[in-house]
Design a protein around this motif. Structure first.
Motif, PDB file in Angstrom:
ATOM      1  N   THR A   1       7.458   4.158   8.593  1.00  0.00           N
ATOM      2  CA  THR A   1       7.511   5.617   8.559  1.00  0.00           C
ATOM      3  C   THR A   1       6.359   6.151   7.733  1.00  0.00           C
ATOM      4  OG1 THR A   1       8.864   5.726   6.544  1.00  0.00           O
ATOM      5  CG2 THR A   1      10.037   5.553   8.666  1.00  0.00           C
ATOM      6  N   VAL A   2       6.070   7.429   7.922  1.00  0.00           N
ATOM      7  CA  VAL A   2       4.999   8.070   7.163  1.00  0.00           C
ATOM      8  C   VAL A   2       5.273   7.971   5.667  1.00  0.00           C
ATOM      9  CG1 VAL A   2       3.925  10.293   6.636  1.00  0.00           C
ATOM     10  CG2 VAL A   2       4.320   9.629   9.018  1.00  0.00           C
ATOM     11  N   GLU A   3       6.513   8.247   5.265  1.00  0.00           N
ATOM     12  CA  GLU A   3       6.866   8.225   3.854  1.00  0.00           C
ATOM     13  C   GLU A   3       6.677   6.837   3.241  1.00  0.00           C
ATOM     14  OE1 GLU A   3       8.470  11.584   5.888  1.00  0.00           O
ATOM     15  OE2 GLU A   3       8.777   9.428   6.287  1.00  0.00           O
ATOM     16  N   ASN A   4       7.099   5.802   3.949  1.00  0.00           N
ATOM     17  CA  ASN A   4       6.968   4.438   3.434  1.00  0.00           C
ATOM     18  C   ASN A   4       5.517   3.988   3.343  1.00  0.00           C
ATOM     19  OD1 ASN A   4       9.729   4.140   3.115  1.00  0.00           O
ATOM     20  ND2 ASN A   4      10.026   3.195   5.122  1.00  0.00           N
ATOM     21  N   ILE A   5       4.688   4.504   4.241  1.00  0.00           N
ATOM     22  CA  ILE A   5       3.258   4.182   4.196  1.00  0.00           C
ATOM     23  C   ILE A   5       2.589   4.913   3.043  1.00  0.00           C
ATOM     24  CG2 ILE A   5       1.063   4.442   5.422  1.00  0.00           C
ATOM     25  CD1 ILE A   5       2.697   4.021   8.027  1.00  0.00           C
ATOM     26  N   GLN A   6       2.930   6.170   2.866  1.00  0.00           N
ATOM     27  CA  GLN A   6       2.326   6.969   1.789  1.00  0.00           C
ATOM     28  C   GLN A   6       2.561   6.355   0.416  1.00  0.00           C
ATOM     29  OE1 GLN A   6       4.236  10.719   2.648  1.00  0.00           O
ATOM     30  NE2 GLN A   6       2.387  11.584   3.570  1.00  0.00           N
ATOM     31  N   THR A   7       3.738   5.793   0.210  1.00  0.00           N
ATOM     32  CA  THR A   7       4.071   5.209  -1.093  1.00  0.00           C
ATOM     33  C   THR A   7       3.605   3.768  -1.243  1.00  0.00           C
ATOM     34  OG1 THR A   7       6.249   4.480  -0.303  1.00  0.00           O
ATOM     35  CG2 THR A   7       6.111   6.680  -1.282  1.00  0.00           C
ATOM     36  N   GLY A   8       3.179   3.141  -0.134  1.00  0.00           N
ATOM     37  CA  GLY A   8       2.753   1.749  -0.183  1.00  0.00           C
ATOM     38  C   GLY A   8       3.889   0.767   0.012  1.00  0.00           C
ATOM     39  N   GLU A   9       5.116   1.275   0.245  1.00  0.00           N
ATOM     40  CA  GLU A   9       6.257   0.379   0.457  1.00  0.00           C
ATOM     41  C   GLU A   9       6.105  -0.406   1.755  1.00  0.00           C
ATOM     42  OE1 GLU A   9      11.178   0.508   0.727  1.00  0.00           O
ATOM     43  OE2 GLU A   9      10.029   2.357   0.422  1.00  0.00           O
TER      44      GLU A   9
ATOM     45  N   GLY B   1      -8.014  -5.432   0.879  1.00  0.00           N
ATOM     46  CA  GLY B   1      -6.610  -5.226   1.181  1.00  0.00           C
ATOM     47  C   GLY B   1      -5.738  -4.909  -0.014  1.00  0.00           C
ATOM     48  N   ASN B   2      -6.331  -4.838  -1.189  1.00  0.00           N
ATOM     49  CA  ASN B   2      -5.557  -4.562  -2.391  1.00  0.00           C
ATOM     50  C   ASN B   2      -5.099  -3.100  -2.419  1.00  0.00           C
ATOM     51  OD1 ASN B   2      -6.085  -7.216  -3.510  1.00  0.00           O
ATOM     52  ND2 ASN B   2      -8.175  -6.491  -3.894  1.00  0.00           N
ATOM     53  N   ILE B   3      -3.822  -2.883  -2.735  1.00  0.00           N
ATOM     54  CA  ILE B   3      -3.266  -1.536  -2.794  1.00  0.00           C
ATOM     55  C   ILE B   3      -2.999  -1.170  -4.255  1.00  0.00           C
ATOM     56  CG2 ILE B   3      -1.279  -0.085  -2.200  1.00  0.00           C
ATOM     57  CD1 ILE B   3      -0.935  -1.661   0.332  1.00  0.00           C
ATOM     58  N   THR B   4      -3.501   0.001  -4.651  1.00  0.00           N
ATOM     59  CA  THR B   4      -3.267   0.506  -6.011  1.00  0.00           C
ATOM     60  C   THR B   4      -2.866   1.973  -5.925  1.00  0.00           C
ATOM     61  OG1 THR B   4      -5.620   1.035  -6.244  1.00  0.00           O
ATOM     62  CG2 THR B   4      -4.877  -1.098  -7.100  1.00  0.00           C
TER      63      THR B   4
END
Length: 302
Positions: free
Chosen positions: A234-242, A297-300
């Motif tokens: 979902t958009v929300e899960n992508i926005q938070t990085g989940e 690919g690192n997410i911060t």
């Protein structure tokens, strides 16, 4: 003599004002100005995941007042194709789901300028009759490497798994392998390979047991969007990085863009596009992301 002397300064003042006004209208970078119409053609090639957005924005851009003499052509072919063509100056814009460094050699990548216009989420999708709506990373690896060949092995129907994959040039495939599988997938005998996201969706809809992956912009009730490790795309899960299976949508140029291409790129980032088509077509504005991802690919967090 006196009357002629009065007319001369007036004439010079008028001419000077005309020159100043003309100069003010000749240096604008803003497409759509009635004082400075732009003209030319733009060829954008590459990512089929980004294609619906660029195509729609291109159609609207050509209808903006002042842009009537600009032609925007949008073609698919995959991120690798787009990056190669813009690096070789065969296209004005290379649309890509991946960073240039992931597809080109270092010297070629250095020549390109990155314009990030949106974020795209990728979801594993399957035919509606497979009986599965959630898969772990390991299960996906086993499916796409041929270790699991029947849906019953992952709690679904007693049905053969048919893999619908993308070609090696596809940025969608690169994103899926990097962030969903964590490894490259082999070309398995009996699998189907298609370049177009639209065609992938059609095949999965019509083929019993089919599985593949698509950008969120292609999801609807005709296919099953499968959760990844229990997390929904979902958009929300992508926005938070989940939810981890996402990528930036890049529009690369070879060096800084010319006036016409810059006007189109500015339009892509305008509220007219970001608050309408980006959202309506299932993409995410970059400004709405709470996290950032680098080329490794690192997410911060922002």
């Amino acid at each position: 003599m006196f009357k002629k002397a009065k007319k001369f300064p007036l004439l010079m003042t008028t001419l000077a004002m005309t020159v100043v006004l003309a100069a003010c209208g000749s240096g604008s970078d803003t497409a759509g100005s009635t004082d400075n119409k732009l003209s030319g053609s733009i060829l954008a090639v590459g990512s089929s995941a980004l294609q619906p957005l660029v195509d729609q924005a291109g159609q609207d851009f050509m209808e903006v007042e002042g842009n009537e003499e600009i032609t925007v052509q949008v073609q698919g072919g995959g991120s690798g194709t787009g990056l190669t063509q813009v690096a070789d100056k065969q296209a004005d814009i290379g649309n890509s789901d991946v960073f240039a460094e992931e597809k080109l050699d270092a010297e070629q990548a250095k020549t390109l300028v990155d314009h990030q216009v949106a974020v795209v989420g990728m979801s594993v999708v399957a035919n509606k009759d497979v009986g599965v709506n959630d898969l772990t990373q390991q299960q996906l690896v086993d499916i796409f490497t041929g270790k699991i060949t029947n849906w019953k092995e992952v709690g679904g129907a007693d049905q053969k798994i048919v893999i619908v994959n993308r070609p090696a040039s596809s940025g969608t495939r690169a994103t899926f392998e990097k962030y969903a599988l964590g490894q490259s997938a082999p070309e398995l005998q009996g699998s189907i390979q298609e370049d177009s996201s639209g065609t992938v969706k059609k095949i999965i809809t019509e083929t019993p047991g089919a599985i593949g992956y698509l950008a969120l912009s292609y999801l609807d009730d005709s296919i099953t969007a499968i959760k990844y490790n229990g997390v929904e795309a979902t958009v929300e899960n992508i926005q938070t990085g989940e939810y981890a299976v996402w990528a930036y949508e890049h529009m690369y140029t070879n060096g800084e863009p010319n006036e016409v291409v810059k006007a189109f790129l500015d339009y892509m980032l305008s509220d007219d596009i970001q608050k309408t088509y980006v959202v309506d077509l299932g993409y995410i504005p970059v400004s709405d992301m709470q996290v950032v991802r680098d080329a490794e690919g690192n997410i911060t967090e922002k």
